[in-house]
Structure formats: structure tokens, C-alpha cells
Motif scaffolding. Structure first.
Motif, PDB file in Angstrom:
ATOM      1  N   ASN A   1      28.270   8.386   2.681  1.00  0.00           N
ATOM      2  CA  ASN A   1      27.046   8.990   2.522  1.00  0.00           C
ATOM      3  C   ASN A   1      26.911  10.918   2.693  1.00  0.00           C
ATOM      4  OD1 ASN A   1      25.956   6.527   2.110  1.00  0.00           O
ATOM      5  ND2 ASN A   1      24.997   6.727   3.971  1.00  0.00           N
ATOM      6  N   GLY A   2      27.945  11.146   1.776  1.00  0.00           N
ATOM      7  CA  GLY A   2      28.366  12.655   1.850  1.00  0.00           C
ATOM      8  C   GLY A   2      27.092  13.484   1.649  1.00  0.00           C
ATOM      9  N   ASP A   3      26.176  12.796   0.989  1.00  0.00           N
ATOM     10  CA  ASP A   3      24.932  13.844   0.585  1.00  0.00           C
ATOM     11  C   ASP A   3      23.812  13.997   1.671  1.00  0.00           C
ATOM     12  OD1 ASP A   3      25.816  14.228  -1.821  1.00  0.00           O
ATOM     13  OD2 ASP A   3      25.014  12.505  -2.903  1.00  0.00           O
ATOM     14  N   ASP A   4      24.094  13.076   2.705  1.00  0.00           N
ATOM     15  CA  ASP A   4      23.274  13.262   4.039  1.00  0.00           C
ATOM     16  C   ASP A   4      23.522  14.397   4.818  1.00  0.00           C
ATOM     17  OD1 ASP A   4      22.311  10.596   3.206  1.00  0.00           O
ATOM     18  OD2 ASP A   4      22.909   9.656   4.895  1.00  0.00           O
ATOM     19  N   GLN A   5      22.338  14.944   5.620  1.00  0.00           N
ATOM     20  CA  GLN A   5      22.593  15.949   6.553  1.00  0.00           C
ATOM     21  C   GLN A   5      23.209  15.381   7.661  1.00  0.00           C
ATOM     22  OE1 GLN A   5      20.874  19.334   6.746  1.00  0.00           O
ATOM     23  NE2 GLN A   5      19.614  19.375   5.136  1.00  0.00           N
ATOM     24  N   ALA A   6      24.482  15.880   8.292  1.00  0.00           N
ATOM     25  CA  ALA A   6      24.983  15.481   9.471  1.00  0.00           C
ATOM     26  C   ALA A   6      24.330  16.135  10.678  1.00  0.00           C
ATOM     27  CB  ALA A   6      26.396  15.865   9.366  1.00  0.00           C
ATOM     28  N   LEU A   7      24.311  15.576  11.946  1.00  0.00           N
ATOM     29  CA  LEU A   7      23.766  16.005  12.918  1.00  0.00           C
ATOM     30  C   LEU A   7      24.738  15.503  14.172  1.00  0.00           C
ATOM     31  CD1 LEU A   7      21.500  17.337  14.428  1.00  0.00           C
ATOM     32  CD2 LEU A   7      20.318  15.174  14.625  1.00  0.00           C
ATOM     33  N   PHE A   8      25.069  16.344  14.928  1.00  0.00           N
ATOM     34  CA  PHE A   8      25.799  16.043  16.136  1.00  0.00           C
ATOM     35  C   PHE A   8      24.876  16.682  17.294  1.00  0.00           C
ATOM     36  CE2 PHE A   8      28.999  17.107  13.149  1.00  0.00           C
ATOM     37  CZ  PHE A   8      29.938  15.793  13.396  1.00  0.00           C
ATOM     38  N   THR A   9      24.734  15.674  18.357  1.00  0.00           N
ATOM     39  CA  THR A   9      24.289  15.971  19.551  1.00  0.00           C
ATOM     40  C   THR A   9      25.443  15.804  20.794  1.00  0.00           C
ATOM     41  OG1 THR A   9      23.252  13.710  19.675  1.00  0.00           O
ATOM     42  CG2 THR A   9      21.953  15.707  19.303  1.00  0.00           C
TER      43      THR A   9
ATOM     44  N   LYS B   1      21.763   7.049  14.339  1.00  0.00           N
ATOM     45  CA  LYS B   1      21.314   6.123  13.354  1.00  0.00           C
ATOM     46  C   LYS B   1      21.758   6.717  11.894  1.00  0.00           C
ATOM     47  CE  LYS B   1      19.393   2.784  15.525  1.00  0.00           C
ATOM     48  NZ  LYS B   1      20.325   1.507  15.668  1.00  0.00           N
ATOM     49  N   GLY B   2      22.798   6.216  11.102  1.00  0.00           N
ATOM     50  CA  GLY B   2      23.137   6.869   9.721  1.00  0.00           C
ATOM     51  C   GLY B   2      24.583   7.055   9.783  1.00  0.00           C
ATOM     52  N   ALA B   3      25.190   7.255   8.891  1.00  0.00           N
ATOM     53  CA  ALA B   3      26.896   7.570   8.567  1.00  0.00           C
ATOM     54  C   ALA B   3      27.206   8.925   9.177  1.00  0.00           C
ATOM     55  CB  ALA B   3      27.031   7.268   7.266  1.00  0.00           C
ATOM     56  N   GLN B   4      25.852   9.908   8.732  1.00  0.00           N
ATOM     57  CA  GLN B   4      26.503  10.910   9.482  1.00  0.00           C
ATOM     58  C   GLN B   4      25.817  11.579  10.401  1.00  0.00           C
ATOM     59  OE1 GLN B   4      28.572  13.634   7.964  1.00  0.00           O
ATOM     60  NE2 GLN B   4      29.399  11.607   6.711  1.00  0.00           N
ATOM     61  N   ARG B   5      25.862  10.858  11.568  1.00  0.00           N
ATOM     62  CA  ARG B   5      25.179  11.044  12.896  1.00  0.00           C
ATOM     63  C   ARG B   5      25.985  10.381  14.075  1.00  0.00           C
ATOM     64  NH1 ARG B   5      23.082  12.741  16.927  1.00  0.00           N
ATOM     65  NH2 ARG B   5      21.077  12.242  17.774  1.00  0.00           N
ATOM     66  N   ALA B   6      26.350  11.492  15.170  1.00  0.00           N
ATOM     67  CA  ALA B   6      27.207  11.259  16.097  1.00  0.00           C
ATOM     68  C   ALA B   6      26.925  12.028  17.089  1.00  0.00           C
ATOM     69  CB  ALA B   6      28.665  11.676  15.713  1.00  0.00           C
ATOM     70  N   ASP B   7      26.959  11.341  18.487  1.00  0.00           N
ATOM     71  CA  ASP B   7      26.866  11.956  19.762  1.00  0.00           C
ATOM     72  C   ASP B   7      28.316  12.091  20.340  1.00  0.00           C
ATOM     73  OD1 ASP B   7      24.971  12.808  21.523  1.00  0.00           O
ATOM     74  OD2 ASP B   7      24.338  10.719  22.249  1.00  0.00           O
ATOM     75  N   ILE B   8      28.599  13.272  20.796  1.00  0.00           N
ATOM     76  CA  ILE B   8      29.945  13.605  21.453  1.00  0.00           C
ATOM     77  C   ILE B   8      29.828  13.551  23.024  1.00  0.00           C
ATOM     78  CG2 ILE B   8      31.562  15.434  21.863  1.00  0.00           C
ATOM     79  CD1 ILE B   8      30.471  16.673  19.147  1.00  0.00           C
ATOM     80  N   TYR B   9      30.688  12.716  23.653  1.00  0.00           N
ATOM     81  CA  TYR B   9      30.837  12.595  25.062  1.00  0.00           C
ATOM     82  C   TYR B   9      31.497  13.790  25.764  1.00  0.00           C
ATOM     83  CZ  TYR B   9      31.915  10.957  29.628  1.00  0.00           C
ATOM     84  OH  TYR B   9      31.803  10.614  30.915  1.00  0.00           O
ATOM     85  N   TYR B  10      30.570  14.671  26.392  1.00  0.00           N
ATOM     86  CA  TYR B  10      31.105  15.512  27.147  1.00  0.00           C
ATOM     87  C   TYR B  10      31.805  15.409  28.645  1.00  0.00           C
ATOM     88  CZ  TYR B  10      29.935  19.016  23.400  1.00  0.00           C
ATOM     89  OH  TYR B  10      30.161  19.589  22.323  1.00  0.00           O
TER      90      TYR B  10
END
Length: 345
Positions: free
Chosen positions: A90-98, A301-310
């Protein structure tokens, strides 16, 4: 680790991200490793070590073969390049990192001095999936008091609340050592954002709200702050996680300890839990790194969504709370799987 909370941004407004509609078929594009910005500069051996922690738990014969091969490769980078292909989903989606972290609180196994605020285990009458009393009712009616449900006493009611939102954490004990606590159930009420409530009241603008801003406001306004916390009717119970040493990371969704800056939470509908994922995060502190998808979250939720463990503690929390950045995620998939999903690749 993920049950109730998520990324510091969730305290405020929740994640706003363009997602592919549920009934739309995912898109797949096979890339080359040269397409991954910063690939050659990463510590592939560090990623491989984390990958080996959970790859055996991936229930797929093709992955099982790769797990066996992972232990015999002299070069970590060669291992990934030889047996995987980068796939942009889903490369057209807007990615979001938290970012997210494991809180560390101060506490004691016995009540006394500043340690007056208990973390409770789940009462036996509370059933999973059922609705019990609200946070307000629990606190105003002292429904948990005197029942022997106290696991540990901590020194700050605001930190207790945030731990309930986060879902798990570590308590540094006054008598020495530490206790890790994990999610043990909840009262069945849905979480309500106190960040949104502060915005609704006109106290802050949306761009001003973060976990730390909320903490500071509640502590500056103890009476109104305590009432604000009761706006969230959800109440989380805990259990002592004795099977995980305090010096190890908390358990992720794969029931294995997660690793700071190498573990991420993803949507398992798109990314394989336990699999490698290349991330390219923008923002004030760009990050290009091979991560391992070892966790999940209700807001992820979504292919271009991730949460980074700090990591654990206040410093990790401050770093995680600043993350709300764009970029892209690229899954590393076994070769056969990659070309099955994108036969034209």
C-alpha cells in the motif's frame, strides 16, 4: 504489551492516517535493497539477533526454513539480501510513525510513606468481555479496598493512571529490585481520551496536547485534574510478570521480550508478526533502520502504520512522546512469498 494504551499521541487525539478501505485489496510492489535509503549503513547483525528471538514463532513453513538458516550465516546483511525481498505494501498510503515506551514507577510491596496508591489485580467477579463498575464508581465507592488485591503501592496517582493507559510497566521497589507488571484485565468500559477532553474544554489547542502536557496540567490542578482522570471510565487491572527478568524488555504480542529501537508494533493484517520491516522515518530525528515486527496495538492500523519501541523509563518516554512522523515501511518477505504477492515484480 499492547492492550489499552498506545503511543503518546493516543493520549491526545489518536492517530490520523489515511488507510486503505477495509474492502480494498492491498497493493504490493517489490523493490531492490538499493531502493532502501540507508540500508548499507545499518547494523544488520543487531536486527538479525532480534529476529532470531521470535522467528521460530512464525507459523509458516517458509519462515521456519529461514529461521534455521539465520543461525548459520556469517554475514547478517547477506542473509537478509539473499533470502528476502523488500515489498512495499500500500505504497500510496500516508505512512505514520509514533513511539511508545515502558513506564518506570516508584513503589513498594507494602503500604507506607509516599506509597499510597495501589495497582490492583483483577477481582474474581470481573469477567472478560463483561462490563463492571466505572473508574468513578470504583474510586468513590472504594470497591477494591480491603480485598487483598493490591500487587504493589506506588507514590503518584497520576503515574498510576498513565500506567493503566499504557497497559504495562516496571516498578522500581523501595526495598530494592524491581517488579514488572502487565495487563491483567479491565472493567469493560471503553477508553475515553482525556487529551480530547482538555481540548473540548478549551484548555489547549490540538497541536499543544501531549502525554507530558496532560501530566503537568493534572499535577498543577490536583482537584480538577483528579476529576479529569475520571472522565475516562476504563480501569485496568494488572498482574505481576515474574517470568520476565526486570533487566529484559517487556513482553510484546509474541510473548517475547521486545528490544528498544529494534522492535516495532504493526498491523498484523498487513505485516507478519516476527518478520523484518525496513523503516524510513522522517521528522526532526530521521531514522532508517531494520526493525522486527514483534508487537501490535489497537491504534496501529494499516500497512503503513508503526509504533517504535523506545525502551523503559522517563527518557524513553520523552523521546517516544515526540514522535509523530511520516515516512514509509517496507516489509522484508521470503522470496517465494514476495513473488506470489507481486508476480509482476
Amino acid at each position: 504489551m499492547r492492550h489499552v494504551r498506545w503511543a503518546a499521541a493516543i493520549f491526545a487525539l489518536g492517530a490520523t492516517v489515511t488507510l486503505t478501505p477495509a474492502d480494498a485489496a492491498p497493493t504490493y510492489e517489490i523493490l531492490t535493497f538499493d531502493d532502501l535509503n540507508g540500508w548499507a549503513d545499518d547494523d544488520h547483525a543487531a536486527a538479525l539477533s532480534v529476529f532470531q528471538d521470535t522467528c521460530a514463532d512464525i507459523k509458516d513453513p517458509e519462515w521456519a526454513t529461514l529461521c534455521a538458516l539465520a543461525t548459520s550465516q556469517p554475514s547478517a546483511r547477506t542473509f537478509f539480501e539473499l533470502f528476502f525481498r523488500p515489498v512495499l505494501i500500500n505504497g500510496d498510503d500516508q505512512a505514520l510513525f509514533t513511539g511508545y515506551f515502558e513506564p518506570e514507577l516508584r513503589g513498594s510491596r507494602t503500604r507506607g510513606g509516599p506509597y499510597q496508591y495501589p495497582l490492583h489485580s483483577k477481582p474474581p467477579e470481573v469477567q472478560n468481555g463483561s462490563t463492571w463498575f466505572s473508574r468513578r464508581e470504583i474510586e468513590e465507592q472504594n470497591l477494591l479496598e480491603g480485598r487483598g488485591l493490591e500487587l504493589v503501592w506506588i507514590d503518584d496517582p497520576v503515574e498510576k493512571f498513565f500506567l493503566q493507559v499504557q497497559g504495562s510497566g516496571r516498578v522500581k521497589l523501595a526495598e530494592g529490585g524491581a517488579m514488572r507488571v502487565g495487563y491483567g484485565g479491565k472493567n469493560g468500559h471503553e477508553y475515553k481520551s482525556i487529551g480530547k477532553e482538555l481540548i473540548r474544554r478549551g484548555i489547549y489547542e490540538p497541536h499543544q496536547v501531549s502525554a507530558q502536557v496532560i501530566r503537568n496540567w493534572v499535577k498543577r490542578n490536583p482537584i480538577d485534574g483528579h476529576e479529569l482522570l475520571r472522565h475516562n471510565p476504563s480501569y485496568v487491572f494488572f498482574r505481576e510478570v515474574s517470568e520476565v527478568p526486570a533487566d529484559k524488555g517487556p513482553l510484546g504480542a509474541m510473548n517475547r521480550s521486545i528490544t528498544p529501537m529494534r522492535s516495532i508494533a504493526v498491523d498484523p493484517a498487513f505485516n507478519t508478526l516476527g518478520g523484518p520491516v525496513w523503516i524510513e522515518k522522517g521528522g526532526a530525528k530521521p531514522l532508517a533502520r531494520l526493525m522486527i515486527a514483534q508487537d501490535t496495538g489497537s491504534a496501529i492500523k494499516g500497512a503503513q502504520r508503526a509504533d517504535i519501541y523506545y525502551g523503559t523509563g522517563d527518557q524513553a518516554g520523552r523521546a517516544a512522546g515526540r514522535i509523530r512522523d511520516r515516512g514509509r515501511l517496507v516489509a522484508l518477505l521470503p522470496i517465494q512469498t514476495a513473488y506470489t504477492l507481486a508476480p509482476g515484480g
